[in-house]
Design an enzyme around this catalytic site. Structure first.
Site, PDB file in Angstrom:
ATOM      1  N   ASP A  60      30.659  42.456 -58.178  1.00 31.41           N
ATOM      2  CA  ASP A  60      31.611  42.000 -57.410  1.00 31.41           C
ATOM      3  C   ASP A  60      31.106  40.614 -56.710  1.00 31.41           C
ATOM      4  O   ASP A  60      31.383  40.672 -55.543  1.00 31.41           O
ATOM      5  CB  ASP A  60      31.926  43.153 -56.369  1.00 31.41           C
ATOM      6  CG  ASP A  60      32.439  44.366 -57.196  1.00 31.41           C
ATOM      7  OD1 ASP A  60      32.925  44.344 -58.304  1.00 31.41           O
ATOM      8  OD2 ASP A  60      32.282  45.455 -56.642  1.00 31.41           O
ATOM      9  N   GLU A  91      42.852  44.052 -58.705  1.00 30.51           N
ATOM     10  CA  GLU A  91      42.165  44.152 -57.521  1.00 30.51           C
ATOM     11  C   GLU A  91      40.904  42.883 -57.347  1.00 30.51           C
ATOM     12  O   GLU A  91      41.531  41.849 -58.099  1.00 30.51           O
ATOM     13  CB  GLU A  91      40.813  45.313 -57.948  1.00 30.51           C
ATOM     14  CG  GLU A  91      40.260  45.231 -59.169  1.00 30.51           C
ATOM     15  CD  GLU A  91      39.333  46.530 -59.238  1.00 30.51           C
ATOM     16  OE1 GLU A  91      39.526  47.485 -58.675  1.00 30.51           O
ATOM     17  OE2 GLU A  91      38.565  46.274 -60.471  1.00 30.51           O
TER      18      GLU A  91
HETATM   19  O1  FUB Z   1      32.449  47.652 -57.218  1.00 28.12           O
HETATM   20  C1  FUB Z   1      33.502  48.715 -57.073  1.00 28.12           C
HETATM   21  C2  FUB Z   1      34.669  48.253 -57.509  1.00 28.12           C
HETATM   22  O2  FUB Z   1      34.704  47.879 -58.911  1.00 28.12           O
HETATM   23  C3  FUB Z   1      35.235  47.128 -56.521  1.00 28.12           C
HETATM   24  O3  FUB Z   1      35.741  47.247 -55.465  1.00 28.12           O
HETATM   25  C4  FUB Z   1      36.239  46.393 -57.594  1.00 28.12           C
HETATM   26  O4  FUB Z   1      36.692  45.123 -57.640  1.00 28.12           O
HETATM   27  C5  FUB Z   1      35.552  47.046 -59.071  1.00 28.12           C
HETATM   28  O5  FUB Z   1      34.662  45.999 -59.463  1.00 28.12           O
END
Ligand code: FUB
Length: 474
Positions: free
Chosen positions: A17, A219
């Site tokens: 991330d 996301e």
């Molecule tokens: O790292 C946890 C979660 O996985 C993140 O919040 C998302 O974007 C995905 O990468």
């Protein structure tokens, strides 16, 4: 000779991330923090790494910048991990860290005088009436993966949101009210959103006829501005890719732009060239080049992810071409075909049955995977490819060959057969190394028939048994 590889941090570091930002001549990487062999996402506290803008080969550990125990929330629980954060420099010159705890659905803010921490708690992002954004889970908008952006006029914006169609797979016990990516300007207090919230990117629910179809928002909201245009960067419903949408103002409207990178080169190759799973990151302009930062998956599950980056090229109209995953991302060119390279920098890895999409732990079967011998955050240089069995392939892009005539691999295990060497997946065999592995690591060498130039190098095992694949050398 110092060179940069992918993943670009030490082999024991698992930072997914990653949000790259330049502050005072250094590139800082803010990300979540996975644990090697973790049983869930993001089990470690946030740390930060940075590098001088003019030397992306020299990353420095800045230490822990924020701990889960620094958050004043009293709620403890199985899923209390800090997911993807982001940092922005405020108009007061301070640095603001926006973070999100897996199950809470609210965004915390911490502040520091320097980009590298440690940060101190400031508060929760809130509505103008003081109510915490995302607090009322049944009716409120589910908060996820905050991204923060300061525009040239000093206005600061927050982007957040989730695109799952049904209940949140992370929490299981609730059905959050997901609206896709939302954006809002922040008040000077860095906590209060100005209403109304803007809808930034389409989800599967509302993408028909918009151009987002097949690459809808899932996301990982992140905003950048290049040459007067706004780029909303996100992870699509496909998980393995970062996409972008372009707009003329920070709160939209945004039009779908394309894929920036896929961790399996999906879109560039007929079949995925690497194990898939989620990815998350952003673009940064460093000097006069653009780089896309993202994470790859390791260890045969989705909880040990590592930071990678590639140079990415912008067209005259501001669009980006999809970057190819390589072993030499921040190096500024191919790696010299001299000396020894760890197998962990392979950018392509697949089995005779192809790849899988990593979720929780999967049976290994015929699938090779990156792993390490040490425990979490132990050792550097002890990462290798395990379970390299018949038909397994790994590839390195790119090497610059000059007068090379020998190739070696260092392996252990019980594998017996040949390691075929190719300069492209469909190309001729340029070397065949006899392998008779033992429990201790051993180097096997063969002739390499390759002409000078910049090329990939692929290794395909044909034989019986399994290898631990540590390194290649010229
Ligand atoms: O790292 C946890 C979660 O996985 C993140 O919040 C998302 O974007 C995905 O990468």
């Amino acid at each position: 000779m110092q060179q940069a590889f992918n993943p670009f941090l030490p082999s024991y570091e698992y930072i997914p991330d990653g949000e790259p930002h330049i502050f005072d001549g250094r590139v800082y990487l803010y990300g979540s923090h996975d644990r090697f062999n973790g049983k869930r996402f993001c089990m470690n506290d946030y740390v930060c790494w940075s590098a001088p803008v003019d030397n992306l080969k020299q990353w420095r550990y800045e230490g822990v910048i924020w701990k889960i125990s620094d958050d004043p929330s009293k709620k403890r629980g199985l899923f209390k991990q800090m997911y993807a954060p982001d940092v922005v420099r405020g108009n007061d010159g301070k640095y603001y860290l926006y973070y999100f705890i897996g199950t809470q659905g609210t965004i915390g803010v911490a502040v520091c005088d320097t980009p590298s921490g440690r940060y101190s708690y400031l508060g929760r992002v809130r509505y103008p009436n003081g109510k915490i954004l995302g607090m009322n889970r049944e009716k409120d908008i589910w908060q996820f993966d905050p991204g923060v952006f300061r525009d040239d006029d000093g206005k600061i914006y927050l982007y957040t949101g989730f695109g799952a169609r049904c209940r949140n797979p992370l929490t299981r016990f609730r059905s959050p009210n997901v609206h896709g990516a939302m954006g809002a300007e922040l008040e000077e207090d860095m906590l209060t959103v100005k209403l109304p919230l803007a809808s930034i990117a389409k989800t599967r629910r509302n993408s028909k006829g918009t151009g987002f179809e097949g690459h809808e928002f899932f996301e990982a909201s992140s905003m950048r501005k290049f040459n007067g245009k706004y780029y909303f960067i996100y992870s699509s419903v496909n998980g393995h890719e970062l996409c972008y949408a372009m707009g003329n103002s920070p709160l939209g409207e945004f039009k779908y732009g394309g894929t920036l990178v896929s961790i399996g080169d999906v879109g560039l190759s007929e079949k995925p060239l690497n194990y898939l799973g989620n990815t998350h990151g952003s673009i940064e302009r460093i000097g006069n080049k653009y780089y896309v930062f993202y994470h790859r998956q390791t260890n045969s599950h989705c909880f040990s992810r590592q930071a990678c980056a590639e140079e990415i090229f912008m067209n005259g109209d501001g669009t980006f071409n999809q970057a190819e995953v390589t072993s030499c991302g921040l190096n500024g060119g191919a790696l010299k075909a001299q000396g020894e390279y760890e197998a962990r920098i392979a950018c392509n890895l697949f089995s005779k049955k192809g790849v899988r999409f990593y979720v929780c732990s999967l049976p290994k079967g015929v699938h090779p995977y990156f792993t390490q011998t040490g425990c979490d955050r132990e050792g550097d240089g002890d990462q290798y490819i395990a379970n390299f069995c018949n038909g397994a392939t790994c590839g390195f892009k790119y090497f610059e060959f000059s007068g090379n005539d020998k190739i070696s691999v260092t392996v252990s295990g019980n594998g017996r057969g040949k390691m075929l060497v190719k300069e492209s997946l469909s190309g001729d065999i340029v070397g065949a190394i006899d392998i008779d592995a033992k429990t201790t690591a051993q180097k096997f060498t063969a002739q390499l028939n390759i002409s000078d130039g910049i090329k990939p190098l692929y290794f395909i095992f044909t034989g019986k048994g399994k290898l631990n694949f540590y390194s290649i050398s010229f």
